[in-house]
Design a protein around this motif. Sequence first.
Motif, PDB file in Angstrom:
ATOM      1  N   SER A 196       0.103  -1.005   0.050  1.00 23.36           N
ATOM      2  CA  SER A 196       0.346   0.654   0.351  1.00 23.36           C
ATOM      3  C   SER A 196       0.524   1.579   0.082  1.00 23.36           C
ATOM      4  O   SER A 196       0.350   2.337  -0.706  1.00 23.36           O
ATOM      5  CB  SER A 196      -1.160   0.165   1.052  1.00 23.36           C
ATOM      6  OG  SER A 196       0.014  -0.623   1.720  1.00 23.36           O
ATOM      7  N   ILE A 197       2.169   1.058   0.397  1.00 20.23           N
ATOM      8  CA  ILE A 197       2.578   2.346   0.251  1.00 20.23           C
ATOM      9  C   ILE A 197       3.543   2.080  -1.368  1.00 20.23           C
ATOM     10  O   ILE A 197       4.289   1.013  -1.972  1.00 20.23           O
ATOM     11  CB  ILE A 197       4.389   2.250   1.051  1.00 20.23           C
ATOM     12  CG1 ILE A 197       3.540   2.307   2.871  1.00 20.23           C
ATOM     13  CG2 ILE A 197       5.899   3.179   1.208  1.00 20.23           C
ATOM     14  CD1 ILE A 197       4.857   1.877   3.807  1.00 20.23           C
ATOM     15  N   ASP A 198       4.120   2.835  -2.117  1.00 21.77           N
ATOM     16  CA  ASP A 198       4.289   3.109  -3.537  1.00 21.77           C
ATOM     17  C   ASP A 198       5.746   3.113  -3.419  1.00 21.77           C
ATOM     18  O   ASP A 198       6.078   3.956  -3.254  1.00 21.77           O
ATOM     19  CB  ASP A 198       3.462   4.455  -3.947  1.00 21.77           C
ATOM     20  CG  ASP A 198       3.523   4.288  -5.145  1.00 21.77           C
ATOM     21  OD1 ASP A 198       4.082   3.213  -6.201  1.00 21.77           O
ATOM     22  OD2 ASP A 198       3.494   5.755  -6.331  1.00 21.77           O
ATOM     23  N   TRP A 199       5.879   2.036  -4.020  1.00 20.59           N
ATOM     24  CA  TRP A 199       7.590   1.759  -3.738  1.00 20.59           C
ATOM     25  C   TRP A 199       7.811   1.776  -5.603  1.00 20.59           C
ATOM     26  O   TRP A 199       8.638   1.940  -5.607  1.00 20.59           O
ATOM     27  CB  TRP A 199       7.985   0.631  -3.101  1.00 20.59           C
ATOM     28  CG  TRP A 199       7.214  -0.391  -1.957  1.00 20.59           C
ATOM     29  CD1 TRP A 199       6.146  -1.335  -1.262  1.00 20.59           C
ATOM     30  CD2 TRP A 199       8.105   0.038  -0.886  1.00 20.59           C
ATOM     31  NE1 TRP A 199       6.599  -0.545  -0.069  1.00 20.59           N
ATOM     32  CE2 TRP A 199       7.026  -0.574   0.151  1.00 20.59           C
ATOM     33  CE3 TRP A 199       9.455   1.576  -0.426  1.00 20.59           C
ATOM     34  CZ2 TRP A 199       7.628   0.258   1.940  1.00 20.59           C
ATOM     35  CZ3 TRP A 199       9.324   1.418   1.538  1.00 20.59           C
ATOM     36  CH2 TRP A 199       8.878   1.067   1.814  1.00 20.59           C
ATOM     37  N   GLY A 200       7.110   1.856  -6.302  1.00 15.01           N
ATOM     38  CA  GLY A 200       7.575   2.254  -7.268  1.00 15.01           C
ATOM     39  C   GLY A 200       7.755   1.069  -8.412  1.00 15.01           C
ATOM     40  O   GLY A 200       7.993  -0.132  -7.982  1.00 15.01           O
ATOM     41  N   TRP A 201       8.434   1.261  -9.173  1.00  9.15           N
ATOM     42  CA  TRP A 201       9.167   0.519 -10.520  1.00  9.15           C
ATOM     43  C   TRP A 201      10.370  -0.260  -9.556  1.00  9.15           C
ATOM     44  O   TRP A 201      10.762  -1.492  -9.766  1.00  9.15           O
ATOM     45  CB  TRP A 201       8.986   1.228 -11.843  1.00  9.15           C
ATOM     46  CG  TRP A 201       8.670   1.427 -12.690  1.00  9.15           C
ATOM     47  CD1 TRP A 201       6.633   0.801 -12.368  1.00  9.15           C
ATOM     48  CD2 TRP A 201       8.497   1.841 -13.861  1.00  9.15           C
ATOM     49  NE1 TRP A 201       6.252   1.498 -13.136  1.00  9.15           N
ATOM     50  CE2 TRP A 201       7.141   2.343 -14.054  1.00  9.15           C
ATOM     51  CE3 TRP A 201       9.767   2.536 -14.493  1.00  9.15           C
ATOM     52  CZ2 TRP A 201       6.584   3.155 -15.034  1.00  9.15           C
ATOM     53  CZ3 TRP A 201       9.153   3.812 -15.396  1.00  9.15           C
ATOM     54  CH2 TRP A 201       7.893   3.437 -16.008  1.00  9.15           C
ATOM     55  N   PHE A 202      11.142   0.406  -9.086  1.00 10.77           N
ATOM     56  CA  PHE A 202      12.353   0.047  -8.643  1.00 10.77           C
ATOM     57  C   PHE A 202      12.207  -0.974  -7.191  1.00 10.77           C
ATOM     58  O   PHE A 202      12.864   0.157  -5.836  1.00 10.77           O
ATOM     59  CB  PHE A 202      13.399   0.061  -8.690  1.00 10.77           C
ATOM     60  CG  PHE A 202      14.282   1.482  -9.199  1.00 10.77           C
ATOM     61  CD1 PHE A 202      14.637   0.227 -11.158  1.00 10.77           C
ATOM     62  CD2 PHE A 202      13.404   2.589  -9.924  1.00 10.77           C
ATOM     63  CE1 PHE A 202      15.038   0.523 -11.644  1.00 10.77           C
ATOM     64  CE2 PHE A 202      14.127   3.253 -11.808  1.00 10.77           C
ATOM     65  CZ  PHE A 202      15.015   1.923 -12.047  1.00 10.77           C
ATOM     66  N   PHE A 203      10.635  -1.557  -7.107  1.00 13.27           N
ATOM     67  CA  PHE A 203      10.626  -1.784  -5.805  1.00 13.27           C
ATOM     68  C   PHE A 203      11.447  -2.712  -4.650  1.00 13.27           C
ATOM     69  O   PHE A 203      11.986  -3.165  -3.600  1.00 13.27           O
ATOM     70  CB  PHE A 203       8.646  -2.774  -5.466  1.00 13.27           C
ATOM     71  CG  PHE A 203       9.619  -3.765  -6.122  1.00 13.27           C
ATOM     72  CD1 PHE A 203       9.596  -4.860  -6.009  1.00 13.27           C
ATOM     73  CD2 PHE A 203       8.984  -3.726  -8.011  1.00 13.27           C
ATOM     74  CE1 PHE A 203       9.699  -6.285  -6.427  1.00 13.27           C
ATOM     75  CE2 PHE A 203       8.469  -4.986  -9.006  1.00 13.27           C
ATOM     76  CZ  PHE A 203       8.972  -6.065  -8.087  1.00 13.27           C
TER      77      PHE A 203
END
Length: 598
Positions: free
Chosen positions: A336-343
Amino acid sequence: MDEQNRNLILATALSFLVILVWFWLFPPEEVQPPVEDASVATQNVDATLPTASGTETTTTTVAPSEDVVEAGRIDIETGKLLGSISLQGGRIDDLSLLGYQETIEEGSPTVKLLKPEGEREAYFAAYGWIGLDGLTAVPTPETLWSLESGETLTVDTPVTLVWDNGEGQTFRRTISVDEEFMFTVTQSVENNGADITARPYGLLRRYGEPSDLKNFFILHEGLVRMSDGELEETDYDDIVDYTENEGRIDVAEQGWIGWTDHYWMTTLIPDPGTGFRSETRYFANRDIYQAEAVLAPMTIAAGTTSEITTHLFAGAKEWDAIRAYEEEGVEGFLDSIDWGWFFFLTKPIFWLLHTLNVMIGNMGWAIIALTFVIKLIVLPLAYKSYVSMAKMKELQPEMEALKERVGEDRQAMQQGMMKLYKDNKVNPASGCLPILIQIPIFFSLYKVIFVTIELRHAPWIGWIKDLSAPDPSSIFNMFGLFPWDAPEPTSFMALIFIGILPILLGISMWLQQKLNPAPTDPTQKMIFAWMPWVFMFMLGGFASGLVIYWIANNVITFIQQYSIMRSVGAKPDIFGNIRDGFKRASKPDADDSKSKGK
């Protein structure tokens, strides 16, 4: 116009073009004008909850009431939450987050997450039942409940609401809350009539988009939900364009649905193993966004009582709290935290930053420590690159001599350079390796600094009171000596009101650049000379935490590269280069006459 002046003008034009494009892509946040008339929030809206079967037409109509704010209330008091529950609908519609202020100014109001109808940007959670076979009178978000037990909702004291439909069914709703941000809502039906079937639901209703919506590509704000392992993030404008039933997903066992802001979130969470219909809709007539968790129909036999339990997260996106809920069974809740493409990078980077902050006690120094750790990890790869760059630096005089010999013959120049590299066993491409490694790390750290709440209002030293905000110092306040802020920066004002950290960033990039071999092409050389100062302005409006990382990265890189170059026999004369630069700047006529004589 000679070639040197032409290249200078070209480089200057390109630099300012880069700045203009940057501010066009990433404009400063616009201040949203206040809503002058909040009375529209009290007008009726036909927000229906259809039943599970496509052939059934039974609906629950939610029509906002002008009396909702005047209904009785039950106080909510915990260490992190303060608010109240309205007896009208049993809505959780008044919630403030203790410990979080709107600004860093003393006396700033506490962040208010949920608001009742009648207030600007109303936003609340409501629960109810859809009546199916044998059941016509059901509680809705407008039903006036009575308090059966409890007085104030605290961590130790739940409250129970009750409502009798007058047709043989008694509905109860028990609400409890933990020490963080999770509510538990248990809905029950005591059936003293004939057999009935009903379908429980929960909804999150939001009146309009939030006024502090960032609309920035690196951050997701809007719908977030998990459906049997599949994460979905949908922006508000995409929900507006949904066709009928397009926002509906049938969840078999594991899922949740809600609204996420930059730092806050509300989420409906059925118990693990519970199937439900996850749905989002937009009601254009009143600009309402709604997220729903509609559970499977329940048959309640005559003389029995049935109940269903769901959960509501309403609070700050604190990593520790969300991780704990995931470990307790809320599948994928950390996403739910937006970690993005490089999660795969942002998650471990944030974990390390969080750990260092706990150890050090200051997020600014934790960022510097994190930079040191990252540079230590990539040092084996960087070593080969720095050795190659040191050799290329040593070859610079030979390359200049080659250029004088071949003149404007580009093919001969390229062939000569390749021979030099081959004879001296130099790979020019290896010098790009640290940069290629740093790019995803840079964006990952920027993502971490931008989206995680741990940096919000986190101070560092002196004038840096908020690492998630740009450096507030500028020539306007004598770089922090005077207690007033610079005017709100616009695309061009930012070029004037530049802070201390961006200036240090430009200087650190310039120093690091002095260790690298200069391009032989005059235009490229001029562009590279301007790059530190262009980046100084480009990153001047970024979060202070990110600029601190970049400064620390440049300084550590400079020390590493300088030490490695010395260890392989190269003797970089940084200060000599600086002195020569000042001499050339102070004697332009002499330099021009020399160049013309050549």
